[in-house]
Design an enzyme around this catalytic site. Structure first.
Site, PDB file in Angstrom:
ATOM      1  N   ARG A   1      -1.208   5.069   5.831  1.00  0.00           N
ATOM      2  CA  ARG A   1       0.082   3.958   5.068  1.00  0.00           C
ATOM      3  C   ARG A   1      -0.406   5.152   4.024  1.00  0.00           C
ATOM      4  O   ARG A   1       1.008   5.410   2.458  1.00  0.00           O
ATOM      5  CB  ARG A   1      -0.961   3.021   4.353  1.00  0.00           C
ATOM      6  CG  ARG A   1      -0.324   2.106   5.595  1.00  0.00           C
ATOM      7  CD  ARG A   1      -0.374   0.097   4.848  1.00  0.00           C
ATOM      8  NE  ARG A   1       0.614   0.127   3.686  1.00  0.00           N
ATOM      9  CZ  ARG A   1       0.601  -1.316   3.448  1.00  0.00           C
ATOM     10  NH1 ARG A   1       0.114  -2.390   4.454  1.00  0.00           N
ATOM     11  NH2 ARG A   1       1.983  -1.599   3.097  1.00  0.00           N
TER      12      ARG A   1
ATOM     13  N   ASP B   1       6.181  -5.191   4.672  1.00  0.00           N
ATOM     14  CA  ASP B   1       7.840  -5.781   5.153  1.00  0.00           C
ATOM     15  C   ASP B   1       7.723  -7.174   4.800  1.00  0.00           C
ATOM     16  O   ASP B   1       9.060  -7.620   5.474  1.00  0.00           O
ATOM     17  CB  ASP B   1       7.488  -4.744   6.943  1.00  0.00           C
ATOM     18  CG  ASP B   1       6.993  -5.184   7.224  1.00  0.00           C
ATOM     19  OD1 ASP B   1       5.392  -6.619   7.164  1.00  0.00           O
ATOM     20  OD2 ASP B   1       6.495  -5.499   8.823  1.00  0.00           O
ATOM     21  N   ASP B   2       7.368  -7.748   4.571  1.00  0.00           N
ATOM     22  CA  ASP B   2       7.201  -9.334   4.222  1.00  0.00           C
ATOM     23  C   ASP B   2       7.650  -9.739   2.834  1.00  0.00           C
ATOM     24  O   ASP B   2       7.325 -10.867   2.340  1.00  0.00           O
ATOM     25  CB  ASP B   2       6.694  -9.572   5.068  1.00  0.00           C
ATOM     26  CG  ASP B   2       5.013  -9.731   4.769  1.00  0.00           C
ATOM     27  OD1 ASP B   2       4.773  -9.110   3.779  1.00  0.00           O
ATOM     28  OD2 ASP B   2       4.022 -10.441   5.058  1.00  0.00           O
TER      29      ASP B   2
ATOM     30  N   ARG C   1      -6.335  -9.628  -6.267  1.00  0.00           N
ATOM     31  CA  ARG C   1      -8.103 -10.598  -5.595  1.00  0.00           C
ATOM     32  C   ARG C   1      -8.658 -10.079  -6.341  1.00  0.00           C
ATOM     33  O   ARG C   1      -8.819  -9.244  -7.589  1.00  0.00           O
ATOM     34  CB  ARG C   1      -7.854 -10.116  -3.793  1.00  0.00           C
ATOM     35  CG  ARG C   1      -6.611 -10.387  -3.485  1.00  0.00           C
ATOM     36  CD  ARG C   1      -6.127 -12.488  -3.603  1.00  0.00           C
ATOM     37  NE  ARG C   1      -5.613 -12.649  -2.309  1.00  0.00           N
ATOM     38  CZ  ARG C   1      -3.756 -12.874  -2.844  1.00  0.00           C
ATOM     39  NH1 ARG C   1      -4.185 -12.924  -4.034  1.00  0.00           N
ATOM     40  NH2 ARG C   1      -2.970 -13.541  -2.061  1.00  0.00           N
TER      41      ARG C   1
ATOM     42  N   ASP D   1      -6.033  -1.492   1.896  1.00  0.00           N
ATOM     43  CA  ASP D   1      -6.332  -1.598   0.125  1.00  0.00           C
ATOM     44  C   ASP D   1      -7.363  -1.179  -0.585  1.00  0.00           C
ATOM     45  O   ASP D   1      -6.939  -1.092  -1.614  1.00  0.00           O
ATOM     46  CB  ASP D   1      -4.931  -3.033   0.249  1.00  0.00           C
ATOM     47  CG  ASP D   1      -5.634  -4.095   0.980  1.00  0.00           C
ATOM     48  OD1 ASP D   1      -6.721  -4.061   2.053  1.00  0.00           O
ATOM     49  OD2 ASP D   1      -5.134  -5.194   0.299  1.00  0.00           O
TER      50      ASP D   1
END
Length: 370
Positions: free
Chosen positions: A151, A169-170, A198, A257
């Site tokens: 990514r 993608d959601d 978070r 991430d």
């Protein structure tokens, strides 16, 4: 320093060329053979601004880092991670939405499932082409591996902007909020910008670092949608001292991430910036309720497939694994690089004072009809 021992996401790659604004290229070649025997097949579709490529990246994308002054600062490149065929319909909608944003220069769907047949991706490209009209170019790039580190691979042949948006993608962010987030990034180009927050924390009872959510502070923004400087892709993917931490991501199949948050916080010595959005649709959240439908099973099964593809659908195990990642990164780095931030930036400068109008207390700039 350039890493000669590239992570798994960088191996066995060949060159591509950037998308054309007036020509769609459909490459149907694999490493061993083409679809029609061993004769290379390249189909050219004269359809505006949609490109499709199954060719991966150059052998070492870290060797061709562009000069910052050659990258556009007034536009944004969107990179959407794709893996499951059950989310094709969402990908089409999300890609079109981001393509329509005025600040977006290009949208790339990074397909990370090596098991997806070429014919399936070809049909997906045709479907996007058939329903797509205006906006920034949309390209489908097939990854050479399913590593989540992919990514953040630099893509010098494709990325022509100083900023990139990394997206799932959601999740779909409304156009106005995307534009606002990019405007905030333009004023804070060293910071990581995002819509989903978070936190890390230290559990005193267990004497260990954990992954959690705080109501009043945060230190991590998620790849559901984040904006960052293109330079950070090179720091994450190309620096040799990142090897061990990238290996943690591959072993855990998670936490890319969190690692990017570590990278940027270590560089800036500050936390990320959280943006307040007007409208965010998160189809992958496990808290989505079932839709009421007269049909017995098809809609329910489809919704379940969309939700359960995401890592966050395995909520308890997911959080534990991400806590493990934080501990691993802290151990390897030798310090806790993550920094806390507080509050979020909202797209409003409206009056906050209250005035009495019509017997009610309302914002002083609010019009009250009598």
């Amino acid at each position: 320093m350039t890493d000669v021992n590239l992570p798994r996401a960088c191996r066995n790659l060949t060159c591509t060329s950037p998308p054309s604004l007036s020509l769609s290229l459909l490459f149907l070649e694999s490493e061993s053979e083409t679809i029609m025997g061993k004769i290379p097949l390249i189909l050219l579709f004269f359809i505006p601004i949609v490109a499709f490529s199954l060719r991966p990246l150059s052998p070492n994308p870290c060797l061709s880092k562009p000069m910052p002054q050659t990258l556009r600062s007034d536009r944004l490149t969107v990179l959407i991670n794709g893996y499951s065929e059950s989310r094709f319909h969402l990908l089409s909608s999300i890609a079109a939405k981001y393509s329509s944003c005025p600040s977006v220069a290009a949208v790339f769907i990074l397909w990370g499932n090596p098991k997806t047949p070429t014919e399936t991706l070809t049909q997906f490209n045709i479907n996007i082409t058939g329903s797509y009209y205006v906006g920034a170019p949309i390209s489908i790039l097939r990854q050479s591996s399913d590593s989540l580190n992919s990514r953040f691979l630099p893509r010098p042949s494709w990325i022509t902007t100083r900023a990139v948006a990394i997206c799932d993608d959601d999740v779909e962010i409304d156009t106005k909020s995307v534009e606002f987030a990019f405007k905030i990034w333009s004023s804070h180009q060293d910071n990581l910008i995002g819509f989903f927050a978070r936190s890390h924390d230290f559990d005193l009872r267990r004497r260990t670092w954990i992954y959690t959510v705080h109501p009043d502070k945060y230190s991590i923004v998620l790849t559901k949608f984040m904006i960052l400087k293109t330079d950070y892709l090179y720091m994450y993917s190309c620096e040799s001292d990142m090897n061990e931490m990238r290996n943690v991501v591959d072993r855990m199949q998670n936490c890319e991430d969190i690692l990017m948050n570590f990278v940027i916080a270590e560089r800036t010595k500050s936390g990320p910036i959280l943006i307040g959005a007007e409208k965010v649709r998160d189809w992958g959240d496990a808290r989505n309720e079932k839709r009421e439908s007269s049909s017995s099973s098809s809609t329910e099964v489809e919704d379940k497939m969309v939700r359960e593809v995401g890592l966050s659908s395995r909520r308890r195990d997911h959080r534990k694994r991400r806590g493990d990642c934080i501990r691993e990164f802290h151990k390897i780095w030798g310090r806790m690089s993550l920094r806390y931030s507080y509050g979020k930036v909202v797209n409003s400068v409206g009056e906050q004072g209250l005035c009495e109008k019509g017997g009610k207390l309302v914002f002083c700039d609010e019009q009250v009809l009598f």
